[in-house]
Design a protein around this motif. Structure first.
Motif, PDB file in Angstrom:
ATOM      1  N   ALA A 193       0.824  -1.213   0.000  1.00 16.39           N
ATOM      2  CA  ALA A 193       0.000   0.000   0.000  1.00 16.39           C
ATOM      3  C   ALA A 193       0.859   1.264   0.000  1.00 16.39           C
ATOM      4  N   ARG A 194       2.085   1.146   0.480  1.00 13.98           N
ATOM      5  CA  ARG A 194       3.009   2.289   0.497  1.00 13.98           C
ATOM      6  C   ARG A 194       4.098   2.131  -0.571  1.00 13.98           C
ATOM      7  N   GLY A 195       3.759   1.387  -1.618  1.00 16.67           N
ATOM      8  CA  GLY A 195       4.740   1.058  -2.653  1.00 16.67           C
ATOM      9  C   GLY A 195       5.360   2.252  -3.340  1.00 16.67           C
ATOM     10  N   ASN A 196       4.640   3.382  -3.382  1.00 13.87           N
ATOM     11  CA  ASN A 196       5.175   4.578  -4.046  1.00 13.87           C
ATOM     12  C   ASN A 196       6.430   5.105  -3.362  1.00 13.87           C
ATOM     13  N   GLU A 197       6.609   4.766  -2.072  1.00 17.02           N
ATOM     14  CA  GLU A 197       7.766   5.262  -1.326  1.00 17.02           C
ATOM     15  C   GLU A 197       9.053   4.536  -1.706  1.00 17.02           C
ATOM     16  N   ALA A 198       8.914   3.380  -2.357  1.00 19.12           N
ATOM     17  CA  ALA A 198      10.104   2.587  -2.697  1.00 19.12           C
ATOM     18  C   ALA A 198      10.070   2.072  -4.134  1.00 19.12           C
ATOM     19  N   SER A 257       4.741   8.370 -17.049  1.00 14.64           N
ATOM     20  CA  SER A 257       3.761   7.617 -16.266  1.00 14.64           C
ATOM     21  C   SER A 257       2.936   8.561 -15.405  1.00 14.64           C
ATOM     22  N   LEU A 258       1.628   8.622 -15.672  1.00 10.26           N
ATOM     23  CA  LEU A 258       0.745   9.449 -14.840  1.00 10.26           C
ATOM     24  C   LEU A 258       0.759   8.963 -13.389  1.00 10.26           C
ATOM     25  N   SER A 259       0.828   7.649 -13.211  1.00 10.23           N
ATOM     26  CA  SER A 259       0.808   7.099 -11.859  1.00 10.23           C
ATOM     27  C   SER A 259       2.101   7.374 -11.102  1.00 10.23           C
ATOM     28  N   GLY A 260       3.089   7.935 -11.787  1.00 11.37           N
ATOM     29  CA  GLY A 260       4.354   8.249 -11.138  1.00 11.37           C
ATOM     30  C   GLY A 260       4.361   9.571 -10.402  1.00 11.37           C
ATOM     31  N   VAL A 262      -6.493   7.704  -3.247  1.00 14.65           N
ATOM     32  CA  VAL A 262      -5.865   7.525  -1.930  1.00 14.65           C
ATOM     33  C   VAL A 262      -4.623   8.400  -1.720  1.00 14.65           C
ATOM     34  N   SER A 263      -4.138   9.020  -2.789  1.00 12.51           N
ATOM     35  CA  SER A 263      -2.910   9.813  -2.689  1.00 12.51           C
ATOM     36  C   SER A 263      -3.123  11.171  -3.360  1.00 12.51           C
ATOM     37  N   PRO A 264      -3.333  12.244  -2.587  1.00 15.43           N
ATOM     38  CA  PRO A 264      -3.633  13.568  -3.162  1.00 15.43           C
ATOM     39  C   PRO A 264      -2.501  14.097  -4.040  1.00 15.43           C
ATOM     40  N   ILE A 265      -2.863  14.597  -5.202  1.00 11.99           N
ATOM     41  CA  ILE A 265      -1.869  15.187  -6.106  1.00 11.99           C
ATOM     42  C   ILE A 265      -1.181  16.374  -5.456  1.00 11.99           C
ATOM     43  N   LYS A 266      -1.938  17.163  -4.708  1.00 11.80           N
ATOM     44  CA  LYS A 266      -1.409  18.394  -4.115  1.00 11.80           C
ATOM     45  C   LYS A 266      -0.275  18.128  -3.124  1.00 11.80           C
ATOM     46  N   THR A 267      -0.219  16.935  -2.570  1.00 14.00           N
ATOM     47  CA  THR A 267       0.871  16.583  -1.656  1.00 14.00           C
ATOM     48  C   THR A 267       2.216  16.634  -2.373  1.00 14.00           C
TER      49      THR A 267
END
Length: 369
Positions: A150-155, A235-238, A289-294
Motif C-alpha cells: 500500500a506504500r509502494g510509491n515510497e520505494a 507515467s501518470l501514476s508516477g 488515496v494519494s492527493p496530487i497536491k501533496t
C-alpha cells in the motif's frame, strides 16, 4: 556596366571532364536513393524515464502487427514471470526495512523469507517449483506485506505484483505458458538499445527503445540521428512515486525534466513529438488515496478527481513544450494521447493514429528533399 563574356570553344572552363560528369551522376543517384529510402523508412525513438511503459509499447506493437514471439522468447518470458514473483517479493521485504514495517511473526518464523532470498532462476523447461506456491501465497496474504504494498510509491515497488499474485495457481501449473497479457505485464529493466522493425503498408517502421534509468541515458545520443518522430512516455501514476534508482527523486518531476530537455534539443528542432501520458488505469486508482497536491503544490483541482488530475498534467507538459516553441500553430506541435499501455484494444486505436501521422509526415519531408 555589365557585360556578357563568352567562353570560346577549347577554353578550359568549357570542358567538363568525364570524372566530373561521373561525380555529378553519382551525387544525383545518392540523392534519389536517399529520397526513396526516406519515403519508405521511418525511425521512431521511444524516450522517457524508467518504468514509464516504453517496452510495453514495443510489445504491443508486436501484437498489433502480428509479429509473433519465438518459442525461445516465450520461454524467456515464462522464466521472467517467475523472476518477477520472487524478486518482486525480495524488493518488498527490503522496502519494509526502510518503511519501518515489522514482518509478522508468521513471516519470520516459518522460513519463508529465507526461501525467497535463496530463490534461483528457472532453467529452460523447468516448471515453477511447487514448494514455492505456498510460500509466495502466504507472504502475499500477510498483513505486513500488504501494508508495504500500500506504500509502494515510497520505494518504487513493482506495479505488476497484484496481477501475478492474484493468479498464482494458474502460473504454477506444470504446463503453464505465458499468455499475451502475461507477457505485457512482465517487467525487466531495459539495458542498452533495442530495435524492432514493423511493416506498415509500403513502409518500414524502425522502433528504437532505450533504457530510461539515469545510468542508461548517456546512450540515448547514439540514437538521435535520422529520427522521424519521438514518442515520449511519462507515467501518470508516477506523480507520487520515487525513482527505482533514486528514492529522493519523483518520477513525474524526472519525466518533466527529460521532456523539457528533449523539447529544447537541437537534434529534434523539426522532429514531430508524440506524448503518451501513460498508466492512466493506475492513475485513476491512485488519486483516490494519494492527493496530487501533496506532491505538486500548485495543483488546485478537486481531490480524488482523475479527470482534473489528468488535465493538470497535460497542461504542465504543454507549458514546457510551448516554452520551447512547440505550441499550436508553430508547425512543431505536440500530439498528446492519454494511454494505458497494457490495454491492447485501446492502444491499437492510438497507434493507428500515430502511425498515420508519422508516415504522412515522413512522405511530406521526403517530397522536399
Amino acid at each position: 556596366m555589365g557585360g556578357c563574356v563568352s567562353v570560346p570553344n577549347g577554353h578550359p572552363l568549357a570542358v567538363v571532364s568525364a570524372a566530373e560528369k561521373a561525380n555529378h551522376i553519382a551525387a544525383e543517384k545518392v540523392m534519389l536513393q536517399a529520397k526513396a529510402k526516406m519515403a519508405h523508412e521511418v525511425k521512431v525513438l521511444l524516450l522517457g524515464s524508467g518504468d514509464s511503459g516504453k517496452s510495453t509499447i514495443l510489445k504491443q506493437m508486436r501484437i498489433i502487427h502480428k509479429l509473433p514471439w519465438t518459442a525461445g522468447e516465450i520461454e524467456s518470458y515464462r522464466q521472467l514471470v517467475y523472476e518477477n514473483l520472487t524478486s518482486g517479493l525480495k524488493t518488498v521485504l527490503d522496502a519494509m526495512d526502510i518503511m519501518d514495517i515489522e514482518p509478522s511473526k508468521e513471516v519470520t518464523e516459518n522460513g519463508w523469507v529465507k526461501m525467497i532470498e535463496q530463490a534461483q532462476d528457472l532453467k529452460d523447461g523447468q516448471a515453477f517449483p511447487l514448494e514455492y506456491l505456498d510460500v509466495l501465497s502466504g507472504l502475499w496474504k500477510d498483513p505486513s506485506i500488504q501494508q508495504a504494498i500500500a506504500r509502494g510509491n515510497e520505494a518504487a515497488l513493482p506495479e505488476n505484483l497484484p496481477y501475478f499474485f492474484d493468479d498464482l495457481t494458474r502460473l504454477f501449473k506444470p504446463d503453464y505458458q505465458p499468455s499475451r497479457q502475461d507477457i505485457l505485464m512482465t517487467r525487466a529493466r531495459t539495458i542498452g538499445i533495442t530495435e524492432t522493425t514493423f511493416t506498415i503498408g509500403r513502409h518500414e517502421l524502425l522502433m528504437v527503445d532505450v533504457g530510461g534509468q539515469k545510468t542508461e541515458r548517456r546512450k540515448w545520443i547514439h540514437c538521435f540521428e535520422d529520427v522521424t518522430a519521438i514518442v515520449f512516455l511519462a507515467s501518470l501514476s508516477g506523480y507520487d512515486q520515487c525513482l527505482v534508482e533514486d528514492r529522493d527523486a519523483n518520477q513525474m518531476q524526472d519525466a518533466m525534466t527529460i521532456w523539457d530537455s528533449i523539447c529544447n534539443s537541437q537534434w529534434f528542432e523539426d522532429t514531430p513529438f508524440i506524448l503518451f501520458l501513460n498508466k492512466y488505469d493506475l492513475f485513476k486508482s491512485r488519486v483516490k488515496v494519494s492527493p496530487i497536491k501533496t506532491y505538486f503544490c500548485d495543483y488546485e483541482g478537486p481531490e480524488k478527481d482523475h479527470r482534473a488530475g489528468r488535465e493538470y498534467f497535460k497542461k504542465r507538459f504543454g507549458r514546457l513544450a510551448a516554452k520551447s516553441g512547440r505550441d499550436k500553430g508553430s508547425g512543431r506541435e505536440i500530439f498528446l494521447h492519454i494511454t494505458t499501455a497494457t490495454d491492447t484494444t485501446h492502444l491499437k486505436v492510438v497507434m493507428a493514429a500515430v502511425e498515420d501521422l508519422i508516415v504522412r509526415g515522413n512522405l511530406s519531408a521526403a517530397a522536399f528533399m
